[in-house]
Enzyme design. Structure first.
Site, PDB file in Angstrom:
ATOM      1  N   HIS A   1       1.392   2.490   4.004  1.00  0.00           N
ATOM      2  CA  HIS A   1       0.427   3.584   4.125  1.00  0.00           C
ATOM      3  C   HIS A   1       0.571   4.263   5.490  1.00  0.00           C
ATOM      4  O   HIS A   1       0.835   3.620   6.495  1.00  0.00           O
ATOM      5  CB  HIS A   1      -0.981   3.017   3.969  1.00  0.00           C
ATOM      6  CG  HIS A   1      -2.060   4.034   3.799  1.00  0.00           C
ATOM      7  ND1 HIS A   1      -2.444   4.900   4.810  1.00  0.00           N
ATOM      8  CD2 HIS A   1      -2.865   4.309   2.737  1.00  0.00           C
ATOM      9  CE1 HIS A   1      -3.429   5.666   4.379  1.00  0.00           C
ATOM     10  NE2 HIS A   1      -3.706   5.337   3.125  1.00  0.00           N
TER      11      HIS A   1
ATOM     12  N   LYS B   1      -6.162  -5.263   3.184  1.00  0.00           N
ATOM     13  CA  LYS B   1      -6.999  -4.090   2.964  1.00  0.00           C
ATOM     14  C   LYS B   1      -7.851  -4.256   1.704  1.00  0.00           C
ATOM     15  O   LYS B   1      -7.328  -4.551   0.637  1.00  0.00           O
ATOM     16  CB  LYS B   1      -6.098  -2.865   2.847  1.00  0.00           C
ATOM     17  CG  LYS B   1      -6.802  -1.586   2.412  1.00  0.00           C
ATOM     18  CD  LYS B   1      -5.813  -0.444   2.367  1.00  0.00           C
ATOM     19  CE  LYS B   1      -6.364   0.768   1.633  1.00  0.00           C
ATOM     20  NZ  LYS B   1      -5.424   1.897   1.630  1.00  0.00           N
TER      21      LYS B   1
ATOM     22  N   ASP C   1       0.841  -1.191   0.000  1.00  0.00           N
ATOM     23  CA  ASP C   1       0.000   0.000   0.000  1.00  0.00           C
ATOM     24  C   ASP C   1       0.886   1.253   0.000  1.00  0.00           C
ATOM     25  O   ASP C   1       1.630   1.495   0.957  1.00  0.00           O
ATOM     26  CB  ASP C   1      -0.900  -0.012   1.238  1.00  0.00           C
ATOM     27  CG  ASP C   1      -2.069   0.951   1.139  1.00  0.00           C
ATOM     28  OD1 ASP C   1      -2.133   1.709   0.147  1.00  0.00           O
ATOM     29  OD2 ASP C   1      -2.918   0.943   2.047  1.00  0.00           O
TER      30      ASP C   1
ATOM     31  N   HIS D   1     -11.006  -1.933   0.573  1.00  0.00           N
ATOM     32  CA  HIS D   1     -11.249  -0.583   0.039  1.00  0.00           C
ATOM     33  C   HIS D   1     -12.066  -0.582  -1.248  1.00  0.00           C
ATOM     34  O   HIS D   1     -11.949   0.324  -2.077  1.00  0.00           O
ATOM     35  CB  HIS D   1      -9.924   0.165  -0.163  1.00  0.00           C
ATOM     36  CG  HIS D   1     -10.022   1.617   0.235  1.00  0.00           C
ATOM     37  ND1 HIS D   1      -8.970   2.498   0.133  1.00  0.00           N
ATOM     38  CD2 HIS D   1     -11.062   2.329   0.747  1.00  0.00           C
ATOM     39  CE1 HIS D   1      -9.338   3.689   0.550  1.00  0.00           C
ATOM     40  NE2 HIS D   1     -10.606   3.611   0.933  1.00  0.00           N
TER      41      HIS D   1
ATOM     42  N   ASN E   1      -0.114   1.966  -5.862  1.00  0.00           N
ATOM     43  CA  ASN E   1       0.102   3.284  -6.501  1.00  0.00           C
ATOM     44  C   ASN E   1       1.434   3.832  -6.025  1.00  0.00           C
ATOM     45  O   ASN E   1       2.169   3.155  -5.297  1.00  0.00           O
ATOM     46  CB  ASN E   1      -1.042   4.258  -6.180  1.00  0.00           C
ATOM     47  CG  ASN E   1      -1.465   4.305  -4.727  1.00  0.00           C
ATOM     48  OD1 ASN E   1      -2.593   3.976  -4.382  1.00  0.00           O
ATOM     49  ND2 ASN E   1      -0.550   4.688  -3.849  1.00  0.00           N
TER      50      ASN E   1
ATOM     51  N   CYS F   1      -5.762   4.487  -4.417  1.00  0.00           N
ATOM     52  CA  CYS F   1      -5.916   3.159  -3.842  1.00  0.00           C
ATOM     53  C   CYS F   1      -7.130   2.398  -4.380  1.00  0.00           C
ATOM     54  O   CYS F   1      -6.999   1.299  -4.909  1.00  0.00           O
ATOM     55  CB  CYS F   1      -6.018   3.299  -2.326  1.00  0.00           C
ATOM     56  SG  CYS F   1      -6.390   1.785  -1.485  1.00  0.00           S
TER      57      CYS F   1
END
Length: 479
Positions: A238, A136, A41, A138, A291, A83
């Site tokens: 992150h 994660k 992340d 999302h 990303n 994300c």
């Protein structure tokens, strides 16, 4: 509409085989390799050793560097700028502008993928795979839009994002009776359940638990004689970039390097587990990021030779590490600068697994099997449109980039639209500092703008899903 009715069944499920001896002797069927897809992340291009980071970022990454030596390392692997859109693109093989997931959801409202979208977990499940999500998500936070409703047999992790770990320690948030994020888990066909509140303590612990649960899932899948797809979207690096207590202070260089050391160790544990299961030769192992680098002080990441952070159209936002290993199939030690986009992983791995790709909608990914296997040096892709949120901000074609918006100094603020586009030769100008605006370079506008024109025509023929669209979604009802 039941999703199983929307896809033709993939290849028939391989017959179960009897386990003889220990787990170390068990093998999944050769025709259907296991897939471990590790997604970090906000990990920038310049963090890992083989991409110029490692010791220069305060923490060597020996396990990930060794993985690169054993497989293929891409230097022009491209993702979406945020994300949620990036994860959507990986799981559906479609640019996120199509599926209503082009931006990170903020605040209340229905978020995530509609049930109409087909994820790679669904198509691999139909092809006989055990599917697990650990980390994660999302891509939806309501029941019915969590991983166990989108093709995964089981899941563990957080539905939204890690910055929400700050909330439980914020007195104002407590006073306002804000609903805090919980760590969750669930199984296919059941409601997901809430575990502990995702606070700063759990933020430090979660990636270790993700690793443990992923290894357990792989072991159980091998015991059952099923090929497995382990999607492992870790929460590091992150912000807040806080390492597990076992790694705090390990490098002597601060939290971010300590988190990089933890990341490398976690990946190493997964690789060791694959070896312990005697599954190395029949497992595709991917390491990548969603990303570009973290942009939040004091946890700022590195984009290496490029410029820019996530949420931008800069190369630092779009290019991330991508390493893939499959012994005996993907040549070891190969490095390529061929253009690949994350949407390509869906049709590529589906083809390798003998699974189906949806035929009733545009799928933007292109199959890259021969490129991965080294039977051709040429990628199947020459370029792609660049969206940041719902804005078409540029286009990449070969070594060129054309941008329609100014660069973003503030990674959250919408940039100004340019009066005329700028073109950059990324080979001679990797930091996008010297636009080629003269007539000498105008020849490249035709092939670049053809990518834009073709995609815009596709959007006219197949209207994008609007963010917040409820289920059931039927494309035939869109006018």
């Amino acid at each position: 509409m039941n999703k199983s009715l929307r896809l033709a069944l993939g290849s028939s499920i391989v017959a179960s085989f009897a386990l003889t001896g220990s787990l170390a002797q068990a093998q999944t069927p050769a025709a259907k390799p296991n897939i471990v897809f590790v997604l970090m992340d906000n990990l920038g291009y310049g963090e890992v050793g083989v991409y110029g980071g490692g010791i220069t970022r305060g923490a060597p990454t020996p396990r990930i560097d060794k993985l690169a030596a054993e497989g293929l390392r891409l230097t022009n692997y491209n993702v979406e700028a945020q994300c949620t859109p990036s994860r959507s693109a990986i799981l559906t093989g479609r640019f996120s502008i199509r599926s209503g997931t082009h931006s990170i959801p903020i605040g209340e409202g229905l978020d995530g993928l509609t049930q109409w979208e087909v994820t790679i977990a669904e198509t691999l499940s139909d092809a006989g795979y055990a599917t697990g999500h650990f980390g994660k998500w999302h891509l939806g936070s309501a029941q019915g839009r969590l991983p166990n409703a989108q093709g995964f047999d089981e899941w563990y992790g957080i539905a939204r994002t890690t910055d929400e770990a700050f909330w439980p320690s914020d007195p104002a948030a407590k006073a306002a009776n804000v609903t805090f994020t919980h760590i969750m888990e669930g199984k296919k066909g059941q409601q997901s359940t809430e575990g502990p509140v995702y606070d700063l303590e759990q933020r430090r612990l979660i990636d270790g638990e993700i690793t443990t649960r992923t290894i357990d899932f792989m072991k159980r899948s091998v015991e059952a004689g099923k090929p497995f797809y382990a999607y492992v979207p870790y929460t590091l690096v992150h912000f807040p970039t806080l390492p597990n207590p076992k790694f705090a202070g390990k490098t002597g260089n601060g939290d971010f390097p300590d988190a990089l050391a933890e990341m490398d160790s976690n990946v190493g544990q997964l690789l060791d587990a694959v070896d312990d299961l005697n599954a190395r030769d029949n497992t595709i192992f991917v390491f990548t990021s969603d990303n570009g680098p973290e942009a939040t002080w004091p946890w700022q990441g590195s984009s290496g030779p490029w410029r820019g952070y996530y949420f931008t159209h800069m190369e630092g936002s779009l290019r991330v590490p991508f390493i893939v290993r499959w012994p005996g199939h993907i040549p070891a030690g190969r490095v390529s600068n061929g253009i690949v986009h994350e949407v390509d992983t869906f049709p590529t791995f589906a083809a390798i697994a003998g699974a189906s790709v949806p035929k009733d909608r545009p799928v933007d990914g292109v199959e890259q099997t021969e490129f991965l296997f080294g039977t051709t040096d040429k990628s199947s892709r020459e370029g792609f449109p660049i969206f940041v949120a719902d804005r078409l901000e540029g286009v990449k074609w070969r070594n060129w980039k054309v941008v329609f918006y100014d660069e973003e100094r503030d990674w959250w603020t919408v940039p100004a639209k340019l009066g005329s586009p700028k073109a950059f030769d990324l080979t001679t100008d990797p930091k996008e500092e010297y636009p080629q605006t003269g007539l000498r370079s105008s020849w490249m506008a035709d092939p670049a703008m053809k990518i834009v024109a073709d995609f815009e025509e596709s959007l006219r023929r197949n209207l994008p899903i609007k963010p917040g669209t409820p289920d059931p979604y039927e494309p035939s009802k869109v006018q």
